[in-house]
Design a protein around this motif. Structure first.
Motif, PDB file in Angstrom:
ATOM      1  N   ILE A 243       1.148 -11.854   0.905  1.00  0.00           N
ATOM      2  CA  ILE A 243       0.958 -10.418   1.078  1.00  0.00           C
ATOM      3  C   ILE A 243       0.231  -9.779  -0.107  1.00  0.00           C
ATOM      4  N   ASP A 244       0.506 -10.250  -1.321  1.00  0.00           N
ATOM      5  CA  ASP A 244      -0.162  -9.675  -2.489  1.00  0.00           C
ATOM      6  C   ASP A 244      -1.661  -9.971  -2.457  1.00  0.00           C
ATOM      7  N   SER A 245      -2.018 -11.199  -2.083  1.00  0.00           N
ATOM      8  CA  SER A 245      -3.429 -11.562  -1.996  1.00  0.00           C
ATOM      9  C   SER A 245      -4.130 -10.773  -0.884  1.00  0.00           C
ATOM     10  N   VAL A 246      -3.441 -10.601   0.233  1.00  0.00           N
ATOM     11  CA  VAL A 246      -4.004  -9.816   1.333  1.00  0.00           C
ATOM     12  C   VAL A 246      -4.201  -8.367   0.894  1.00  0.00           C
ATOM     13  N   GLY A 247      -3.226  -7.848   0.157  1.00  0.00           N
ATOM     14  CA  GLY A 247      -3.357  -6.490  -0.351  1.00  0.00           C
ATOM     15  C   GLY A 247      -4.566  -6.320  -1.256  1.00  0.00           C
TER      16      GLY A 247
ATOM     17  N   GLY B  84       0.815  -1.203   0.000  1.00  0.00           N
ATOM     18  CA  GLY B  84       0.000   0.000   0.000  1.00  0.00           C
ATOM     19  C   GLY B  84       0.848   1.253   0.000  1.00  0.00           C
ATOM     20  N   SER B  85       0.200   2.396  -0.278  1.00  0.00           N
ATOM     21  CA  SER B  85       0.930   3.654  -0.425  1.00  0.00           C
ATOM     22  C   SER B  85       0.400   4.763   0.469  1.00  0.00           C
ATOM     23  N   GLY B  86      -0.526   4.428   1.368  1.00  0.00           N
ATOM     24  CA  GLY B  86      -1.133   5.456   2.194  1.00  0.00           C
ATOM     25  C   GLY B  86      -0.217   5.963   3.294  1.00  0.00           C
ATOM     26  N   SER B  87      -0.521   7.158   3.794  1.00  0.00           N
ATOM     27  CA  SER B  87       0.289   7.767   4.851  1.00  0.00           C
ATOM     28  C   SER B  87      -0.086   7.247   6.233  1.00  0.00           C
ATOM     29  N   LYS B  88      -1.256   6.599   6.344  1.00  0.00           N
ATOM     30  CA  LYS B  88      -1.689   6.041   7.617  1.00  0.00           C
ATOM     31  C   LYS B  88      -1.302   4.563   7.696  1.00  0.00           C
ATOM     32  N   ALA B  89      -1.332   4.015   8.905  1.00  0.00           N
ATOM     33  CA  ALA B  89      -0.902   2.628   9.109  1.00  0.00           C
ATOM     34  C   ALA B  89      -2.077   1.736   9.489  1.00  0.00           C
ATOM     35  N   PHE B  90      -2.177   0.611   8.784  1.00  0.00           N
ATOM     36  CA  PHE B  90      -3.178  -0.416   9.078  1.00  0.00           C
ATOM     37  C   PHE B  90      -2.415  -1.691   9.405  1.00  0.00           C
ATOM     38  N   VAL B  91      -2.469  -2.110  10.655  1.00  0.00           N
ATOM     39  CA  VAL B  91      -1.728  -3.274  11.132  1.00  0.00           C
ATOM     40  C   VAL B  91      -2.649  -4.483  11.132  1.00  0.00           C
ATOM     41  N   LEU B  92      -2.245  -5.547  10.458  1.00  0.00           N
ATOM     42  CA  LEU B  92      -3.034  -6.772  10.357  1.00  0.00           C
ATOM     43  C   LEU B  92      -2.205  -7.913  10.939  1.00  0.00           C
TER      44      LEU B  92
ATOM     45  N   GLU C 108      -5.206   5.116   1.220  1.00  0.00           N
ATOM     46  CA  GLU C 108      -5.134   5.913   2.442  1.00  0.00           C
ATOM     47  C   GLU C 108      -4.174   5.319   3.471  1.00  0.00           C
ATOM     48  N   TYR C 109      -4.031   3.982   3.433  1.00  0.00           N
ATOM     49  CA  TYR C 109      -3.240   3.280   4.437  1.00  0.00           C
ATOM     50  C   TYR C 109      -2.120   2.461   3.803  1.00  0.00           C
ATOM     51  N   THR C 110      -1.038   2.296   4.544  1.00  0.00           N
ATOM     52  CA  THR C 110      -0.065   1.252   4.276  1.00  0.00           C
ATOM     53  C   THR C 110      -0.402   0.095   5.197  1.00  0.00           C
TER      54      THR C 110
END
Length: 253
Positions: free
Chosen positions: A28-32, A7-15, A41-43
């Motif tokens: 990771i690609d499938s999750v993306g 992802g390219s967002g400035s915010k962080a999404f932790v999974l 919006e999120y990385t």
């Protein structure tokens, strides 16, 4: 703790993933693709446990390692989502880092082992400890997935039911032990952010009592799926949409 990001967002999404014999990081690609609605919006940071684990490795240790990784990434605040054991880690992380967590999503998890969880963990520990890889993989599939899913992927599951090494079984036992000793019920009041709990009424791993009790203790939003089991996060077609709506502050579905 190992992780990958997309992802390219400035915010962080932790999974934070649940436990398994193998890492989810190669996916990771499938999750993306699953969470693509958030990635402008999120990385997304996808976390899984390391290949080699120390003795006595705890949920608290796992949460501390995620914090250390996010510090390296210069993440100051984040949305945190955890599935199964990942939900346990997410709760511990939110308790110990309350100012850092903007929103918390707990999926197919519990705040302390339920009777269903104890039964499942004991069974899996017995199978893993005796290096019964086929028995462990069959039990895992039976308790995690619905009949519909298992029938759909029957050929794949059969082809891979013998996958697993002695070292992976030993690692699996350490992960099970960390779940068995987990209990944050008395500390949930330290979570200060909005929380969404997601669960399933047919969950054979933590039971429906797991998410219901957690949501009750937190007095937070909850949605329980009918006709789904523990891996509702993989099977329900609207699962990610519910998370996206909660993250964006939309009205619940």
């Amino acid at each position: 703790m190992e992780y990958k990001k997309t992802g390219s967002g400035s915010k962080a999404f932790v999974l934070i993933s649940g436990i398994g014999m193998t890492s989810v990081l190669p996916a990771i690609d499938s999750v993306g693709k699953m969470y693509k609605k958030l990635l402008d919006e999120y990385t997304l940071y996808l976390f899984d446990r390391a290949e080699v684990l120390p003795d006595g490795y705890s949920i608290s240790d796992m949460a501390s390692e995620i914090k250390a990784a996010l510090d390296i990434e210069n993440v100051k605040s984040c949305v945190v989502t955890g599935m199964s054991q990942g939900g346990m880690i997410a709760q511990e992380f939110a308790i110990t880092n309350p100012s850092m967590v903007e929103k918390l999503i707990i999926c197919s998890s519990c705040s302390a082992p339920t009777s269903v969880a104890i039964d499942t963990l004991n069974l899996w520990k017995t199978l893993a400890s005796s290096y019964d890889v086929v028995g462990l993989n069959r039990s895992f599939a039976d308790r995690v997935y619905t009949d519909t899913f298992r029938n759909l992927f029957a050929t794949y599951l059969k082809e891979h039911e013998a996958d697993g090494t002695k070292e992976q079984c030993d690692r699996f036992v350490k992960l099970i032990d960390s779940c068995s000793t987990f209990d944050v019920t008395a500390r949930l009041n330290q979570i200060k952010c909005p929380v969404l709990v997601l669960g399933a009424n047919e969950d054979k791993v933590v039971g429906k009592e797991g998410p219901l009790t957690t949501a009750s203790l937190l007095s937070c939003e909850i949605y329980m799926y009918e006709n789904y089991g523990h891996a509702v996060y993989d099977e329900a077609p609207d699962f990610v949409d519910r998370i996206v709506k909660f993250v964006r502050g939309c009205v619940s579905m």
